[in-house]
Write an enzyme that holds these catalytic residues in place. Structure first.
Site, PDB file in Angstrom:
ATOM      1  N   SER A  83       1.010  -1.266  -0.160  1.00 29.79           N
ATOM      2  CA  SER A  83      -0.072   0.153   0.034  1.00 29.79           C
ATOM      3  C   SER A  83       0.855   1.262   0.028  1.00 29.79           C
ATOM      4  O   SER A  83       1.864   1.156   0.494  1.00 29.79           O
ATOM      5  CB  SER A  83      -0.700  -0.120   1.147  1.00 29.79           C
ATOM      6  OG  SER A  83      -1.551   1.179   1.370  1.00 29.79           O
ATOM      7  N   GLU A 125       0.342   3.534   1.785  1.00 31.31           N
ATOM      8  CA  GLU A 125       0.426   4.004   3.070  1.00 31.31           C
ATOM      9  C   GLU A 125       1.736   3.588   3.839  1.00 31.31           C
ATOM     10  O   GLU A 125       2.268   4.274   4.725  1.00 31.31           O
ATOM     11  CB  GLU A 125      -0.639   3.119   3.974  1.00 31.31           C
ATOM     12  CG  GLU A 125      -1.983   3.928   4.035  1.00 31.31           C
ATOM     13  CD  GLU A 125      -2.039   5.241   4.474  1.00 31.31           C
ATOM     14  OE1 GLU A 125      -1.610   5.375   5.854  1.00 31.31           O
ATOM     15  OE2 GLU A 125      -2.728   6.168   3.913  1.00 31.31           O
ATOM     16  N   TYR A 139      -1.657   0.060  10.772  1.00 29.15           N
ATOM     17  CA  TYR A 139      -1.905  -0.413   9.341  1.00 29.15           C
ATOM     18  C   TYR A 139      -0.843  -0.361   8.419  1.00 29.15           C
ATOM     19  O   TYR A 139      -0.514  -1.343   7.663  1.00 29.15           O
ATOM     20  CB  TYR A 139      -3.112   0.245   8.497  1.00 29.15           C
ATOM     21  CG  TYR A 139      -3.351  -0.060   7.229  1.00 29.15           C
ATOM     22  CD1 TYR A 139      -4.029  -1.413   6.856  1.00 29.15           C
ATOM     23  CD2 TYR A 139      -2.951   0.597   6.175  1.00 29.15           C
ATOM     24  CE1 TYR A 139      -4.162  -1.682   5.493  1.00 29.15           C
ATOM     25  CE2 TYR A 139      -2.979   0.351   4.750  1.00 29.15           C
ATOM     26  CZ  TYR A 139      -3.808  -0.887   4.517  1.00 29.15           C
ATOM     27  OH  TYR A 139      -3.859  -1.230   3.106  1.00 29.15           O
TER      28      TYR A 139
HETATM   29  O1  G4F Z   1     -10.479   6.900   2.678  1.00 28.87           O
HETATM   30  P1  G4F Z   1      -9.627   6.562   3.591  1.00 28.87           P
HETATM   31  O2  G4F Z   1     -10.075   5.899   4.779  1.00 28.87           O
HETATM   32  O3  G4F Z   1      -8.286   6.048   2.926  1.00 28.87           O
HETATM   33  P2  G4F Z   1      -6.799   5.742   3.153  1.00 28.87           P
HETATM   34  O4  G4F Z   1      -6.586   6.095   4.602  1.00 28.87           O
HETATM   35  O5  G4F Z   1      -6.056   6.918   2.226  1.00 28.87           O
HETATM   36  O6  G4F Z   1      -6.342   4.183   2.880  1.00 28.87           O
HETATM   37  C1  G4F Z   1      -6.939   3.641   1.985  1.00 28.87           C
HETATM   38  O7  G4F Z   1      -6.096   3.738   0.720  1.00 28.87           O
HETATM   39  C2  G4F Z   1      -4.625   2.837   1.085  1.00 28.87           C
HETATM   40  C3  G4F Z   1      -3.845   3.026  -0.324  1.00 28.87           C
HETATM   41  O8  G4F Z   1      -3.156   4.042   0.029  1.00 28.87           O
HETATM   42  C4  G4F Z   1      -5.145   1.506   1.240  1.00 28.87           C
HETATM   43  F1  G4F Z   1      -4.064   0.721   1.572  1.00 28.87           F
HETATM   44  C5  G4F Z   1      -6.068   1.564   2.514  1.00 28.87           C
HETATM   45  O9  G4F Z   1      -6.344   0.075   2.744  1.00 28.87           O
HETATM   46  C6  G4F Z   1      -7.299   2.206   2.175  1.00 28.87           C
HETATM   47  O10 G4F Z   1      -7.773   1.604   1.032  1.00 28.87           O
HETATM   48  O11 G4F Z   1      -8.925   8.207   3.928  1.00 28.87           O
HETATM   49  C7  G4F Z   1      -8.447   9.142   3.046  1.00 28.87           C
HETATM   50  C8  G4F Z   1      -8.266  10.134   3.730  1.00 28.87           C
HETATM   51  C9  G4F Z   1      -7.292  10.268   4.768  1.00 28.87           C
HETATM   52  O12 G4F Z   1      -6.517  11.361   4.887  1.00 28.87           O
HETATM   53  C10 G4F Z   1      -8.517  10.656   5.919  1.00 28.87           C
HETATM   54  O13 G4F Z   1      -8.028  11.238   7.293  1.00 28.87           O
HETATM   55  O14 G4F Z   1      -9.370  11.024   4.165  1.00 28.87           O
HETATM   56  C11 G4F Z   1      -9.328  11.519   5.327  1.00 28.87           C
HETATM   57  N1  G4F Z   1     -10.786  11.528   5.835  1.00 28.87           N
HETATM   58  C12 G4F Z   1     -11.179  12.742   6.123  1.00 28.87           C
HETATM   59  N2  G4F Z   1     -12.526  12.582   6.680  1.00 28.87           N
HETATM   60  C13 G4F Z   1     -11.463  10.548   6.131  1.00 28.87           C
HETATM   61  C14 G4F Z   1     -12.669  11.112   6.850  1.00 28.87           C
HETATM   62  N3  G4F Z   1     -11.431   9.324   6.030  1.00 28.87           N
HETATM   63  C15 G4F Z   1     -12.472   8.542   6.335  1.00 28.87           C
HETATM   64  N4  G4F Z   1     -12.395   7.130   6.248  1.00 28.87           N
HETATM   65  N5  G4F Z   1     -13.566   8.922   6.907  1.00 28.87           N
HETATM   66  C16 G4F Z   1     -13.830  10.273   7.120  1.00 28.87           C
HETATM   67  O15 G4F Z   1     -14.708  10.892   7.692  1.00 28.87           O
END
Ligand code: G4F
Length: 306
Positions: free
Chosen positions: A108, A110, A132
Site C-alpha cells: 500500500s 500507506e 496499518y
Molecule cells: O478513505 P480513507 O480512509 O483511505 P486511506 O486512509 O487513504 O487508505 C486507503 O487507501 C490505502 C492506499 O493508499 C489503502 F492501503 C487502505 O487500505 C485504504 O484503502 O482516507 C483518506 C483520507 C485520509 O487522509 C483521512 O484522514 O481521508 C481523510 N478523511 C477525512 N474525513 C476521512 C474522513 N477518512 C475516512 N475514512 N472517513 C472520514 O470521515
C-alpha cells in the site's frame, strides 16, 4: 476479471461471513455461483495449508487484511496480528506446497506515510504513520524475503487509493458519494468528516486489478507502484461530488475532531513509470469521471432502495 479471462476462481471465507452472506458477501453476489468458496481464515495457518494442498493454485492474490487505516489506531493489536501473521502464513503455506505458484501481495501507498520524496516510486524509503501502514511494510518485506530466499514468484503491488461504487462505506470517497445521494433525496442533513485537507492519488479499482494480474504474467516477479500520478484533496472530492447534483459542499460538511487520525498521511502521489514501462499498464479513468461514477451509482442505489 479472472472469471472473464477463463480462470477457475477459488476464495477463502471466514465462518462469520458465511453466517451473514447477504451483508458480508454483497460485493460478489452477482458472481458467487461461479466461484468456489472454502471455509478458512488468515488467522489459521493450518486452514491455509489445507486449502493450498487441496486447490494447488497457479496464482494467488493475497488482498485480505484489516484495511481501514482509521480503525487500525483503535485496534492495533488485531490489525498487526492479522495483517502480518496472515501474510506470513500464506507465504509459508505456499513455500511448503506450491513452488511453482505465482503470488501477489497487496502492499500500500500507506507505507510511504510521511513521504520522503514526491512523487513516490519503488525506491522511495518507507515511513508508515499507522499500525496499518506498519503491517503493510512488514508484509512487503516478508514477500520480498520469500522471493529472494526461496525463489518464490512473489510480487508486491504498491497500490495508491483505488475506488469504485463497490468501495466500503467507511472509506472517505464512498462516505461522501453515499451522503451526497442521501442528502439530495432528503434522507440526510449533513456529513461529518475529519481532515478534508489531506490529499490522495485516487484511481479506479478496476484498472488496478488489471495491474495485479499483469504482474503475475511476467516471467520475473517484482515490486510495482500503481497510481494515476494526480493528487486531489478530500475537499476537492467533496466539492465535485456535491456539484454533480447541483449542491454546494460548504453547506453540508461538518468537521468532527473525532474523525482526525492521531498521525495523518498528508499527501500521496504515485510515480508509476516502472509499471507503465514494464507492464504496459496505465489508468483509464480520471478523477472527475471517478467521482461522477460513484455519485451516479449511489443515486441509483437510493432510487432502487427507497
Ligand atoms: O478513505 P480513507 O480512509 O483511505 P486511506 O486512509 O487513504 O487508505 C486507503 O487507501 C490505502 C492506499 O493508499 C489503502 F492501503 C487502505 O487500505 C485504504 O484503502 O482516507 C483518506 C483520507 C485520509 O487522509 C483521512 O484522514 O481521508 C481523510 N478523511 C477525512 N474525513 C476521512 C474522513 N477518512 C475516512 N475514512 N472517513 C472520514 O470521515
Amino acid at each position: 476479471m479472472l472469471l472473464n479471462k477463463g480462470y477457475d476462481v477459488h476464495g477463502i471465507v471466514r465462518r462469520v461471513a458465511l453466517e451473514d452472506e447477504t451483508h458480508r458477501l454483497w460485493r460478489i453476489r452477482k458472481i458467487i455461483d461461479n466461484l468456489t468458496l472454502h471455509a478458512a481464515s488468515l488467522e489459521s495457518y493450518a486452514s491455509l495449508v489445507k486449502i493450498m494442498q487441496k486447490i494447488k493454485p497457479d496464482e494467488v492474490y493475497h488482498l485480505a487484511a484489516q484495511s481501514y487505516v482509521g480503525y487500525s489506531f483503535e485496534d492495533e493489536f488485531s490489525t498487526l496480528n492479522t495483517n502480518i501473521n496472515g501474510t506470513h502464513y500464506v507465504l509459508s503455506a505456499l513455500k511448503e506446497f506450491e513452488q511453482n505458484v505465482k503470488y501477489y501481495f497487496a502492499a500500500s501507498s500507506e507505507m510511504f506515510g510521511k513521504v520522503k520524496e514526491v512523487p513516490q516510486n519503488e525506491l522511495t524509503p518507507f515511513y508508515p504513520r499507522s499500525p496499518y501502514g506498519i503491517s503493510k511494510v512488514t508484509g512487503f518485506e516478508l514477500t520480498r524475503n520469500y522471493r529472494e530466499a526461496y525463489n518464490l514468484h512473489a510480487s508486491s503491488g504498491i497500490l495508491f487509493n483505488h475506488e469504485s461504487p463497490r468501495r466500503g462505506f467507511e472509506f472517505v470517497t464512498r462516505k461522501i458519494s453515499f451522503a451526497v445521494a442521501r442528502i439530495k433525496n432528503g434522507m440526510q442533513k449533513n456529513i461529518k468528516l475529519g481532515n478534508i485537507l489531506s490529499k490522495r492519488d485516487w484511481g479506479f479499482a478496476k484498472d488496478y486489478v488489471e495491474a495485479m494480474w499483469l504482474m503475475l504474467q511476467k516471467e520475473k516477479p517484482g515490486d510495482y507502484v500503481i497510481g494515476t500520478g494526480q493528487e486531489h484533496s478530500v475537499e476537492e472530492f467533496a466539492n465535485l461530488a456535491f456539484s454533480h447534483v447541483g449542491l454546494n459542499y460548504k453547506d453540508y460538511i461538518v468537521t468532527d475532531k473525532k474523525l482526525l487520525r492521531p498521525s495523518e498521511v498528508d499527501s500521496l502521489i504515485a510515480d508509476s513509470s516502472k509499471a507503465r514501462k514494464e507492464l504496459g499498464w496505465k489508468p483509464t479513468v480520471n478523477f472527475n469521471d471517478l467521482v461522477k461514477m460513484m455519485v451516479e451509482s449511489d443515486l441509483e442505489y437510493i432510487k432502487n432502495n427507497l
